[in-house]
Design an enzyme around this catalytic site. Structure first.
Site, PDB file in Angstrom:
ATOM      1  N   HIS A 286     -17.487  19.475 -32.169  1.00 45.90           N
ATOM      2  CA  HIS A 286     -18.323  20.666 -32.380  1.00 45.90           C
ATOM      3  C   HIS A 286     -17.791  21.485 -33.564  1.00 45.90           C
ATOM      4  O   HIS A 286     -18.554  21.951 -34.408  1.00 45.90           O
ATOM      5  CB  HIS A 286     -18.299  21.575 -31.140  1.00 45.90           C
ATOM      6  CG  HIS A 286     -18.931  20.989 -29.912  1.00 45.90           C
ATOM      7  ND1 HIS A 286     -18.311  20.962 -28.684  1.00 45.90           N
ATOM      8  CD2 HIS A 286     -20.147  20.413 -29.715  1.00 45.90           C
ATOM      9  CE1 HIS A 286     -19.114  20.395 -27.784  1.00 45.90           C
ATOM     10  NE2 HIS A 286     -20.226  20.054 -28.389  1.00 45.90           N
TER      11      HIS A 286
ATOM     12  N   LYS B 268     -26.879  22.480 -15.146  1.00 42.59           N
ATOM     13  CA  LYS B 268     -25.572  21.812 -15.218  1.00 42.59           C
ATOM     14  C   LYS B 268     -24.579  22.637 -14.407  1.00 42.59           C
ATOM     15  O   LYS B 268     -24.730  23.849 -14.320  1.00 42.59           O
ATOM     16  CB  LYS B 268     -25.084  21.753 -16.675  1.00 42.59           C
ATOM     17  CG  LYS B 268     -25.702  20.634 -17.511  1.00 42.59           C
ATOM     18  CD  LYS B 268     -24.995  20.498 -18.858  1.00 42.59           C
ATOM     19  CE  LYS B 268     -25.572  19.355 -19.689  1.00 42.59           C
ATOM     20  NZ  LYS B 268     -24.918  19.197 -21.003  1.00 42.59           N
TER      21      LYS B 268
ATOM     22  N   ARG C 193     -24.086  11.953 -33.094  1.00 41.27           N
ATOM     23  CA  ARG C 193     -22.854  11.171 -33.009  1.00 41.27           C
ATOM     24  C   ARG C 193     -23.107   9.678 -33.152  1.00 41.27           C
ATOM     25  O   ARG C 193     -22.313   8.947 -33.725  1.00 41.27           O
ATOM     26  CB  ARG C 193     -22.155  11.434 -31.666  1.00 41.27           C
ATOM     27  CG  ARG C 193     -21.569  12.823 -31.570  1.00 41.27           C
ATOM     28  CD  ARG C 193     -21.231  13.150 -30.151  1.00 41.27           C
ATOM     29  NE  ARG C 193     -22.424  13.147 -29.322  1.00 41.27           N
ATOM     30  CZ  ARG C 193     -22.436  13.259 -28.013  1.00 41.27           C
ATOM     31  NH1 ARG C 193     -21.299  13.366 -27.366  1.00 41.27           N
ATOM     32  NH2 ARG C 193     -23.565  13.272 -27.340  1.00 41.27           N
TER      33      ARG C 193
ATOM     34  N   SER D 186     -17.900  16.626 -24.242  1.00 38.86           N
ATOM     35  CA  SER D 186     -17.185  17.580 -23.387  1.00 38.86           C
ATOM     36  C   SER D 186     -16.825  16.937 -22.047  1.00 38.86           C
ATOM     37  O   SER D 186     -15.756  17.198 -21.496  1.00 38.86           O
ATOM     38  CB  SER D 186     -18.038  18.831 -23.170  1.00 38.86           C
ATOM     39  OG  SER D 186     -18.283  19.454 -24.407  1.00 38.86           O
TER      40      SER D 186
HETATM   41  N1  COA Z   1     -19.016  16.632 -30.842  1.00 37.67           N
HETATM   42  C1  COA Z   1     -18.665  16.451 -29.574  1.00 37.67           C
HETATM   43  N2  COA Z   1     -19.537  16.472 -28.553  1.00 37.67           N
HETATM   44  C2  COA Z   1     -20.821  16.671 -28.847  1.00 37.67           C
HETATM   45  C3  COA Z   1     -21.276  16.854 -30.155  1.00 37.67           C
HETATM   46  C4  COA Z   1     -20.298  16.824 -31.177  1.00 37.67           C
HETATM   47  N3  COA Z   1     -20.631  16.988 -32.460  1.00 37.67           N
HETATM   48  N4  COA Z   1     -22.603  17.020 -30.131  1.00 37.67           N
HETATM   49  C5  COA Z   1     -22.983  16.933 -28.850  1.00 37.67           C
HETATM   50  N5  COA Z   1     -21.905  16.727 -28.066  1.00 37.67           N
HETATM   51  C6  COA Z   1     -21.887  16.521 -26.618  1.00 37.67           C
HETATM   52  C7  COA Z   1     -21.613  17.758 -25.848  1.00 37.67           C
HETATM   53  O1  COA Z   1     -20.227  17.964 -25.693  1.00 37.67           O
HETATM   54  C8  COA Z   1     -22.289  17.471 -24.543  1.00 37.67           C
HETATM   55  O2  COA Z   1     -21.455  16.678 -23.761  1.00 37.67           O
HETATM   56  P1  COA Z   1     -21.580  16.632 -22.185  1.00 37.67           P
HETATM   57  O3  COA Z   1     -22.972  16.171 -21.859  1.00 37.67           O
HETATM   58  O4  COA Z   1     -20.533  15.666 -21.864  1.00 37.67           O
HETATM   59  O5  COA Z   1     -21.321  18.024 -21.718  1.00 37.67           O
HETATM   60  C9  COA Z   1     -23.468  16.604 -24.902  1.00 37.67           C
HETATM   61  O6  COA Z   1     -23.182  16.099 -26.185  1.00 37.67           O
HETATM   62  C10 COA Z   1     -24.746  17.346 -24.885  1.00 37.67           C
HETATM   63  O7  COA Z   1     -24.755  18.240 -25.943  1.00 37.67           O
HETATM   64  P2  COA Z   1     -25.068  19.770 -25.922  1.00 37.67           P
HETATM   65  O8  COA Z   1     -24.911  20.175 -27.336  1.00 37.67           O
HETATM   66  O9  COA Z   1     -24.296  20.531 -24.930  1.00 37.67           O
HETATM   67  O10 COA Z   1     -26.549  19.738 -25.634  1.00 37.67           O
HETATM   68  P3  COA Z   1     -27.370  19.899 -24.336  1.00 37.67           P
HETATM   69  O11 COA Z   1     -28.172  18.661 -24.304  1.00 37.67           O
HETATM   70  O12 COA Z   1     -26.609  20.311 -23.149  1.00 37.67           O
HETATM   71  O13 COA Z   1     -28.237  21.173 -24.758  1.00 37.67           O
HETATM   72  C11 COA Z   1     -29.795  22.456 -26.082  1.00 37.67           C
HETATM   73  C12 COA Z   1     -28.970  21.185 -25.919  1.00 37.67           C
HETATM   74  C13 COA Z   1     -29.020  23.686 -25.726  1.00 37.67           C
HETATM   75  C14 COA Z   1     -30.115  22.498 -27.548  1.00 37.67           C
HETATM   76  C15 COA Z   1     -31.077  22.287 -25.246  1.00 37.67           C
HETATM   77  O14 COA Z   1     -30.757  22.012 -23.902  1.00 37.67           O
HETATM   78  C16 COA Z   1     -31.977  23.510 -25.290  1.00 37.67           C
HETATM   79  O15 COA Z   1     -32.513  23.836 -26.314  1.00 37.67           O
HETATM   80  N6  COA Z   1     -32.145  24.202 -24.158  1.00 37.67           N
HETATM   81  C17 COA Z   1     -32.972  25.399 -24.059  1.00 37.67           C
HETATM   82  C18 COA Z   1     -34.303  25.109 -23.391  1.00 37.67           C
HETATM   83  C19 COA Z   1     -35.342  24.657 -24.383  1.00 37.67           C
HETATM   84  O16 COA Z   1     -35.656  25.306 -25.350  1.00 37.67           O
HETATM   85  N7  COA Z   1     -35.928  23.485 -24.115  1.00 37.67           N
HETATM   86  C20 COA Z   1     -36.998  22.966 -24.941  1.00 37.67           C
HETATM   87  C21 COA Z   1     -36.467  22.139 -26.057  1.00 37.67           C
HETATM   88  S1  COA Z   1     -36.835  20.472 -25.768  1.00 37.67           S
END
Ligand code: COA
Length: 167
Positions: free
Chosen positions: A17, A41, A90, A128
């Site tokens: 990140h 989550k 990634r 994560s």
């Molecule tokens: N390095 C390390 N890990 C990374 C990474 C990076 N560059 N990029 C992503 N990850 C990992 C995260 O650590 C996380 O790991 P985990 O699942 O083991 O916890 C995983 O990838 C998911 O990534 P994260 O960035 O936490 O995304 P998410 O999928 O939980 O959430 C949001 C993404 C917040 C953008 C999305 O859920 C959102 O927009 N929510 C709001 C509701 C909404 O608007 N929905 C409509 C849109 S479709």
């Protein structure tokens, strides 16, 4: 002024990140790292704690700030007057989900675009969850998360820091 948001769960923030934060902060005027308050989550750290850890980690990057949000991402982007969403890719496995999300966001708000950064090779495998699992079993996580985060993760599992002194 170009303002971008970098949303995610950051539970906890990893070096992957941080790599995206550093690179994205160079091409926008302001980057808001946006911590999702996600009820679906069950996080290890509270949103407040995740925000605090991120603030500590980005304190030397002047154009980066940290906020939490809930609800729709595009609504949050609008509320802070951001035109860009930053996400990291990634591996190809991220692509389908990210494409769907960016296209949904595009339909929800045509004024907001998503920019993807390909994650640096050394962090391509990181997530994560894997950091938490490794820490849970007492592994050295100093190659996975920024320095101020290491202790916080071990504390959660009642472990002392476990660094591989040979490295
Ligand atoms: N390095 C390390 N890990 C990374 C990474 C990076 N560059 N990029 C992503 N990850 C990992 C995260 O650590 C996380 O790991 P985990 O699942 O083991 O916890 C995983 O990838 C998911 O990534 P994260 O960035 O936490 O995304 P998410 O999928 O939980 O959430 C949001 C993404 C917040 C953008 C999305 O859920 C959102 O927009 N929510 C709001 C509701 C909404 O608007 N929905 C409509 C849109 S479709």
């Amino acid at each position: 002024m170009t303002r971008a948001i970098y949303p995610g769960s950051f539970d906890p923030v990893t070096l992957g990140h941080l790599d995206i934060i550093k690179r994205a902060s160079k091409i926008v005027d302001e980057l808001i790292v946006s911590v999702l308050r996600n009820n679906s989550k069950s996080p290890l750290f509270s949103v407040e704690k995740r925000v605090k850890m991120l603030e500590e980690v980005v304190k030397d990057i002047p154009n980066v700030k940290v906020m939490s949000f809930e609800g729709l991402l595009v609504d949050f982007a609008k509320s802070v007057d951001a035109q860009i969403i930053v996400r990291g890719l990634r591996a190809v496995t991220d692509f389908e989900y990210e494409l769907q999300m960016s296209q949904t966001n595009m339909v929800l708000d045509h004024d907001i675009d998503t920019i993807f950064f390909t994650t640096s090779l050394e962090y391509a495998y990181l997530s994560s969850s894997t950091v938490k699992e490794a820490a849970y079993y007492g592994a050295d996580i100093s190659r996975f998360v920024p320095e101020p985060v290491i202790k916080q993760v071990y504390n959660k599992f009642n472990l002392k820091e476990n660094r591989n002194e040979q490295d």
